[in-house]
Design an enzyme around this catalytic site. Structure first.
Site, PDB file in Angstrom:
ATOM      1  N   ALA A  78       0.864  -1.174   0.000  1.00 22.88           N
ATOM      2  CA  ALA A  78       0.000   0.000   0.000  1.00 22.88           C
ATOM      3  C   ALA A  78       0.901   1.224   0.000  1.00 22.88           C
ATOM      4  CB  ALA A  78      -0.871  -0.011   1.251  1.00 22.88           C
ATOM      5  N   GLY A 117       0.481  -5.212   0.532  1.00 20.79           N
ATOM      6  CA  GLY A 117      -0.712  -5.273  -0.328  1.00 20.79           C
ATOM      7  C   GLY A 117      -0.447  -5.999  -1.636  1.00 20.79           C
ATOM      8  N   GLU A 120      -0.740  -9.559  -0.903  1.00 26.86           N
ATOM      9  CA  GLU A 120      -2.166  -9.860  -0.655  1.00 26.86           C
ATOM     10  C   GLU A 120      -2.954  -9.949  -1.971  1.00 26.86           C
ATOM     11  OE1 GLU A 120      -3.163  -7.997   3.657  1.00 26.86           O
ATOM     12  OE2 GLU A 120      -2.225  -6.612   2.224  1.00 26.86           O
TER      13      GLU A 120
END
Ligand code: T1G
Length: 703
Positions: A78, A117, A120
């Site tokens: 992120a 992220g 993920e």
């Protein structure tokens, strides 16, 4: 998000502004993320990705998709810079759930570092193809966070709970081979990554999709889980995120995905506004900002490939390994064949240990060893671009050496000293080229420790400092540029830290109590245990050297001298501040007796001293000395001090460094402690002008 029917360079470039592009290349589409420098999932990336997945889902022409990234890496997480702002839609968990729920196969093509992220996103894809040099990781705990987009819930489902706990609580990276072994990756691409990913996507068309979120996670036994959490808590030394991440990963076996993700999100948002995460995010950016030194922006460094290392002792051999690991051509020089052979053996021993622990292959070891040559005599260094000395810490020895080098080395060679205390200016003055002289202060073990103090004198040329920074970058070190003073930044603060620790034992605490308090504070080791590890004889020699010039009014505790007079130099002699048996450190009544005797000789009545007082006094000593370093312009920015203390002296990163934390603790409270101590500890302990002015004006170190 832009849709491109058939990729053509002209067309692709026309749409470069948008960070997500959808390439329609037949039944398998490619979703390309292009958000330099590391494809962080900024709001625009999240929005573009969500739209692209919806397009893939809805378009009958498209039967599958590959998510890939332009530039040097797959999504590295992120956008950390967005964490200080209110979260904006679409939120990453929703984007990621949309990928997993897509009715058509989505395969991730991973290169570089798929982190946070990015990892993920990959976990939610229905397949993962990874470049052979790529790595995965969920390093959120290093930012005081937990994965916030399904990492703690999908990873246990994909690789098993125990392995997942290891990754989310340590934040360590996993290379491609281990990822394949763990089941994190389905294939390793050996050639065209995107083509290989498209092949897998094509193979998955029409097959039932394996949605990670639907895979049950393995449950750990309660006892094993409790033991694991205990171990993580011990290792975390006060950092909160690792334990929270592990608890969430354990939860995956007990609750359905969406409930687990909701709990994960709650924890993520809670930690995102925590002091620890603010401190660790500060540490992340400070580590990068410290390399940008005002006034050196456009200064070209000198080219360096051939490096000479003089002295093959512990530091010299570690420095040689650090340079070899970074691909430099190294020549190690000693005064005799015996000394050279000992140095060669030290270097070989470092690499043998890395091979034995599986961190290095035989082939790489041999390559590295081949890049290091050995010789006796300085004359063989005449072709070097940079020469660094790591010889005995004595001014005359170093001045003589630099005088000799001055007569041997060609113009333009950078002359560096690894001194940890001595005046680099006085060493430089022994040459006819002081502008080419700089301090490059490595920390032991030099091939491991990230910090490098670059010490410039009043005459060091800007391009020589720039060369130090460029060399540090290649060595993957964290450089801090500072001016000359006794002990530079780190050792100067350390000696105040140690002095205050000694005052505390003279007043009533015992060494193991001070160490316990500072380890509870978050330091990996307390000051007395660190002294025993480093060896008491080194600082004893320095104290003896400084004795003639020490201010007699300054408070001086001589227990350490007594230990050395008794031949107790620390671990290497089996005893120092502690006794060592079976590798364990044991408080020693001999030391207690010495300490109590010191109190008697100073006429002090020993009193119980709490861990809070120990921590508060040592923090005040550190912050006060750091303020003086700023006042004297030894460094220009508070982050220079914080980075030195975090990367060289074990100051807990989850506190952000002494000055970052001082702003939060409150400068007036710290000043009060400093003022209280100054009355008792004498000259050298008076409050720093910068601390006084900031405390009285309400200013902070970080505005
Ligand atoms: N966000 C914003 N900027 C970033 C960034 C990020 N995630 N990562 C790097 N940068 C900037 C960095 O500041 C520097 O900028 C430039 O990129 C190059 O970086 C929901 C919550 C990827 C291994 O923790 O570890 O995902 O200084 O100098 O040495 O669960 O950067 O040039 O202006 O470090 O080659 C998790 C952090 C986020 C990875 C590259 N991800 N980054 O190293 O280059 S939390 C991370 C790194 C998250 C989700 C959660 C490294 C790198 P500038 P660099 P490098």
């Amino acid at each position: 998000m832009t849709t491109i029917s058939a990729p053509s360079p002209a067309q692709a470039d026309g749409t470069a502004s948008e960070p997500v592009r959808l390439f329609r290349t037949g039944p398998v589409a490619v979703i390309e993320i292009d958000n330099p420098p590391v494809n962080a999932t900024s709001q625009a990336v999240r929005a573009g990705l969500l739209e692209a997945i919806r397009e893939v889902d809805l378009d009958p022409e498209i039967e599958a998709a590959v998510i890939a990234c332009a530039g040097r890496t797959f999504v590295a997480g992120a956008d950390i810079r967005e964490f200080g702002q209110p979260p904006r839609e679409p939120h990453l968990p929703d984007v990621i759930n949309a990928i997993e729920d897509c009715s058509k196969p989505v395969v991730a093509a991973l290169h570089g570092t798929a982190l946070g992220g990015g990892c993920e996103i990959a976990l939610a894809c229905h397949g993962r193809v990874v470049d052979a040099k790529a790595s995965f990781g969920l390093p959120e705990v290093k930012l005081g966070l937990v994965p916030g987009a399904g990492g703690t819930q999908r990873l246990p489902r994909l690789i098993g709970t125990e392995a997942a706990i290891d990754l989310v609580s340590s934040g360590r990276n996993v290379k491609a081979a281990e990822a394949l072994h763990l089941g994190l990756a389905d294939r390793i691409s050996t050639g065209d990554l995107r083509a290989d990913a498209m092949d897998l996507a094509r193979e998955l068309i029409g097959k039932p999709l394996r949605r990670t979120g639907g895979v049950p996670a393995t449950r750990m036994g309660a006892e094993a889980a409790a033991a694991k959490l205990g171990e993580i808590r011990r290792k975390a030394r006060g950092a909160e995120a690792p334990v929270r991440a592990a608890e969430l990963a354990l939860l995956a076996a007990d609750v359905p995905l969406n409930e687990g993700m909701a709990r994960e999100r709650e924890t993520f948002l809670e930690l995102r506004s925590s002091e620890q995460s603010a401190a660790l995010r500060h540490a992340f950016f400070a580590e990068r900002e410290v390399t940008r030194v005002p006034g050196l922006d456009n200064v070209e460094p000198r080219p360096v490939q051939k490096v000479g290392v003089i002295g093959a002792g512990t530091m010299g051999s570690g420095i040689a390994v650090a340079f070899a690991d970074a691909g430099f051509d190294i020549k190690v020089v000693e005064t005799s064949e015996e000394a050279l052979a000992a140095g060669r053996a030290r270097v070989a021993d470092i690499y043998d240990k890395q091979v034995a622990s599986g961190r290095l292959t035989d082939a790489t070891r041999n390559e590295r060893l081949a890049s290091i040559s050995y010789d006796v005599g300085l004359a063989t260094l005449s072709d070097r671009d940079l020469v660094i000395e790591a010889v005995f810490e004595d001014m005359e020895v170093k001045r003589t050496l630099f005088r000799d080098l001055d007569g041997i080395l060609p113009p333009g060679t950078v002359l560096a000293t690894n001194t940890s205390y001595l005046d680099v200016g006085a060493i430089a003055d022994a040459t006819t080229r002081p502008a080419d002289v700089v301090g490059l202060h490595f920390f032991s073990p030099a091939n491991i420790m990230k910090l490098l103090e670059i010490v410039k004198t009043d005459t060091t040329a800007p391009d020589v400092v720039a060369t130090g920074l460029a060399v540090a970058k290649r060595l993957r070190k964290v450089p801090v540029v500072c001016r000359v003073c006794d002990g530079f930044v780190g050792n100067r603060i350390l000696s105040r830290y140690r002095q205050q620790a000694e005052y505390l034992i003279e007043e009533g605490a015992l060494p193991h109590e001070v160490d316990a308090a500072m380890e509870a504070f978050g330091f990996p080791m307390g000051p007395f245990a660190v002294s025993d590890l480093a060896g008491l004889d080194i600082s004893w020699a320095r104290r003896k050297r400084l004795a003639p010039t020490r201010d007699p009014r300054e408070r001086y505790v001589d227990v350490a001298d007594r230990l050395c007079e008794a031949g107790r130099f620390g671990r290497k002699t089996g005893a120092g501040w502690y006794r060592y048996e079976g590798g364990k450190r044991i408080p020693d009544p001999f030391v207690t007796e010495l300490v109590e005797d010191a109190s008697r000789r100073r006429g002090l009545t020993r009193r119980p001293i709490s861990a809070d007082e120990i921590q508060a006094r040592i923090r005040a000593a550190i912050v006060n000395e750091a303020s003086k370093i700023l006042d004297e312009h030894i460094v220009e920015r508070p982050l220079d001090v914080d980075v030195v203390m975090m990367h060289g002296y074990g100051y807990p990163a989850w506190r952000g460094g002494p000055l970052f934390e001082a702003d939060r603790v409150g400068l007036q409270a710290i000043l009060d402690k400093v003022t209280e101590r100054a009355a008792q500890d004498g000259p050298g302990w008076e409050p720093a002008a910068g601390l006084v002015s900031r405390a009285s004006s309400g200013a902070r170190f970080y505005s």
